[in-house]
Design a protein around this motif. Sequence first.
Motif, mmCIF file in Angstrom:
data_model
loop_
_atom_site.group_PDB
_atom_site.id
_atom_site.type_symbol
_atom_site.label_atom_id
_atom_site.label_comp_id
_atom_site.label_asym_id
_atom_site.label_seq_id
_atom_site.Cartn_x
_atom_site.Cartn_y
_atom_site.Cartn_z
ATOM 1 N N LEU A 78 -14.672 1.712 5.727
ATOM 2 C CA LEU A 78 -15.944 2.260 6.177
ATOM 3 C C LEU A 78 -15.674 3.571 6.907
ATOM 4 O O LEU A 78 -14.853 3.621 7.830
ATOM 5 N N MET A 79 -16.356 4.634 6.489
ATOM 6 C CA MET A 79 -16.188 5.960 7.071
ATOM 7 C C MET A 79 -17.549 6.550 7.416
ATOM 8 O O MET A 79 -18.559 6.160 6.849
ATOM 9 N N ASP A 80 -17.539 7.518 8.326
ATOM 10 C CA ASP A 80 -18.739 8.316 8.569
ATOM 11 C C ASP A 80 -18.333 9.787 8.558
ATOM 12 O O ASP A 80 -17.154 10.121 8.683
ATOM 13 N N LEU A 81 -19.319 10.679 8.401
ATOM 14 C CA LEU A 81 -19.050 12.120 8.378
ATOM 15 C C LEU A 81 -19.725 12.825 9.550
ATOM 16 O O LEU A 81 -19.939 14.025 9.514
ATOM 17 N N THR A 82 -20.031 12.079 10.596
ATOM 18 C CA THR A 82 -20.830 12.601 11.694
ATOM 19 C C THR A 82 -20.037 13.542 12.590
ATOM 20 O O THR A 82 -18.835 13.394 12.738
ATOM 21 N N SER A 83 -20.747 14.485 13.233
ATOM 22 C CA SER A 83 -20.081 15.448 14.101
ATOM 23 C C SER A 83 -19.912 14.950 15.536
ATOM 24 O O SER A 83 -19.460 15.695 16.404
ATOM 25 N N ILE A 84 -20.272 13.697 15.804
ATOM 26 C CA ILE A 84 -19.859 13.020 17.028
ATOM 27 C C ILE A 84 -19.052 11.800 16.597
ATOM 28 O O ILE A 84 -19.245 11.282 15.497
ATOM 29 N N LYS A 85 -18.148 11.324 17.454
ATOM 30 C CA LYS A 85 -17.238 10.291 16.981
ATOM 31 C C LYS A 85 -17.161 9.041 17.857
ATOM 32 O O LYS A 85 -16.917 7.952 17.347
ATOM 33 N N ILE A 86 -17.338 9.156 19.163
ATOM 34 C CA ILE A 86 -17.133 7.987 20.029
ATOM 35 C C ILE A 86 -18.057 6.841 19.634
ATOM 36 O O ILE A 86 -17.602 5.724 19.341
ATOM 37 N N LEU A 87 -19.361 7.099 19.616
ATOM 38 C CA LEU A 87 -20.325 6.039 19.326
ATOM 39 C C LEU A 87 -20.231 5.539 17.886
ATOM 40 O O LEU A 87 -20.216 4.317 17.661
ATOM 41 N N PRO A 88 -20.145 6.406 16.878
ATOM 42 C CA PRO A 88 -20.016 5.907 15.495
ATOM 43 C C PRO A 88 -18.766 5.060 15.271
ATOM 44 O O PRO A 88 -18.838 4.005 14.641
ATOM 45 N N VAL A 89 -17.613 5.506 15.775
ATOM 46 C CA VAL A 89 -16.369 4.745 15.553
ATOM 47 C C VAL A 89 -16.450 3.392 16.242
ATOM 48 O O VAL A 89 -16.103 2.356 15.657
ATOM 49 N N ASN A 90 -16.898 3.368 17.485
ATOM 50 C CA ASN A 90 -17.010 2.092 18.205
ATOM 51 C C ASN A 90 -17.997 1.154 17.524
ATOM 52 O O ASN A 90 -17.779 -0.066 17.468
ATOM 53 N N THR A 91 -19.068 1.696 16.982
ATOM 54 C CA THR A 91 -20.075 0.872 16.301
ATOM 55 C C THR A 91 -19.532 0.346 14.980
ATOM 56 O O THR A 91 -19.775 -0.818 14.625
ATOM 57 N N MET A 92 -18.797 1.183 14.236
ATOM 58 C CA MET A 92 -18.189 0.712 12.981
ATOM 59 C C MET A 92 -17.198 -0.408 13.245
ATOM 60 O O MET A 92 -17.142 -1.396 12.497
ATOM 61 N N LEU A 93 -16.416 -0.284 14.304
ATOM 62 C CA LEU A 93 -15.442 -1.328 14.652
ATOM 63 C C LEU A 93 -16.143 -2.631 15.032
ATOM 64 O O LEU A 93 -15.684 -3.719 14.676
ATOM 65 N N LYS A 94 -17.252 -2.514 15.722
ATOM 66 C CA LYS A 94 -17.964 -3.701 16.201
ATOM 67 C C LYS A 94 -18.727 -4.413 15.096
ATOM 68 O O LYS A 94 -18.766 -5.650 15.059
ATOM 69 N N TYR A 95 -19.319 -3.669 14.169
ATOM 70 C CA TYR A 95 -20.224 -4.257 13.187
ATOM 71 C C TYR A 95 -19.601 -4.424 11.800
ATOM 72 O O TYR A 95 -20.320 -4.655 10.826
ATOM 73 N N SER A 96 -18.281 -4.333 11.695
ATOM 74 C CA SER A 96 -17.617 -4.569 10.408
ATOM 75 C C SER A 96 -16.293 -5.277 10.627
ATOM 76 O O SER A 96 -15.771 -5.316 11.746
ATOM 77 N N ASN A 97 -15.761 -5.828 9.536
ATOM 78 C CA ASN A 97 -14.443 -6.466 9.574
ATOM 79 C C ASN A 97 -13.431 -5.718 8.705
ATOM 80 O O ASN A 97 -12.331 -6.205 8.473
ATOM 81 N N CYS A 98 -13.819 -4.563 8.215
ATOM 82 C CA CYS A 98 -12.987 -3.805 7.284
ATOM 83 C C CYS A 98 -12.196 -2.725 8.027
ATOM 84 O O CYS A 98 -12.238 -2.626 9.249
ATOM 85 N N SER A 99 -11.467 -1.916 7.259
ATOM 86 C CA SER A 99 -10.807 -0.750 7.832
ATOM 87 C C SER A 99 -11.878 0.267 8.233
ATOM 88 O O SER A 99 -12.934 0.362 7.601
#
Length: 279
Positions: A78-99
């Motif tokens: 799971l990846m994002d292309l957003t120009s901010i990173k703290i909140l998106p990365v933490n949210t991806m880690l919390k709401y998924s079980n994938c890389s």
Amino acid sequence: MINNPVIGIIGGTGQMGQMFKNFFNKEGLKVLISGRKTKLTFEECTKKSDVVIITVPINKTIEMIKKIGPLVKKDGLLMDLTSIKILPVNTMLKYSNCSVLGTHPVFGPGLNNFEKQTVVLCPGRGYEWQKWYENLLIKNNIKIKICTPEEHDKMMSIIQGLIHFSTISVSHVLKELNIDIKNSLDFSSPIYKLRLDMIGRILNQDPVLYANIEMMNNETKKVLKAYLKSSKKLFRIIKNKKTDKFIDYFNESSKHFGDFKKEAEEYSNYIINTIIKKR
């Protein structure tokens, strides 16, 4: 899967999504696109893909991660292309079980290719997928900067937050003073023309994007306070005609820039000469 993944781009009908679609297609990879007006839903696209890339407006990114994160394959990315990173990365880690890999292409959608451009990577989880993407970027002569989400957002508060703020402010001053833009160009130096081109470039784009960039990076407010404080100091120096204070203010900045000043002058001279040739 890592050797020949199916790529799913959520929000892929936009300019950035289309750029990455073309990029992956050139690598011979199958790309699925899901947008607000596509028949393929976000959920279906996610379930059919090995690599899921989120490229929706910044203010919709967290909501989208929460929606599709749990649906990404456990052995997927799971990846994002957003120009901010703290909140998106933490949210991806919390709401998924994938890389998870936070990414930020530090360029706009107007480019024909990514060659020699920079993509910032903020690793979250899953080294094998990270290396797969790194190798893909290196193969295409794309620069990589690896950092933490915290380092990224702090730097973007300068590169985007501060620079865009000052640029938009200048444009509004010209509006408040009722300056005829085209007429001003008859008086302009190449430096003014170049600065005006950068202002016009930003104003020709989506204001919502720039509002999100300014308002959703929590580091930006601290930077802008420092900018306003420094600007007021310079204004007082000029108002009171303190030439010695102006020189001190100028030299403090000059010292901080170090050897980069010479490099910057040479490069800007090249750009100016290019502009002159096209006039």
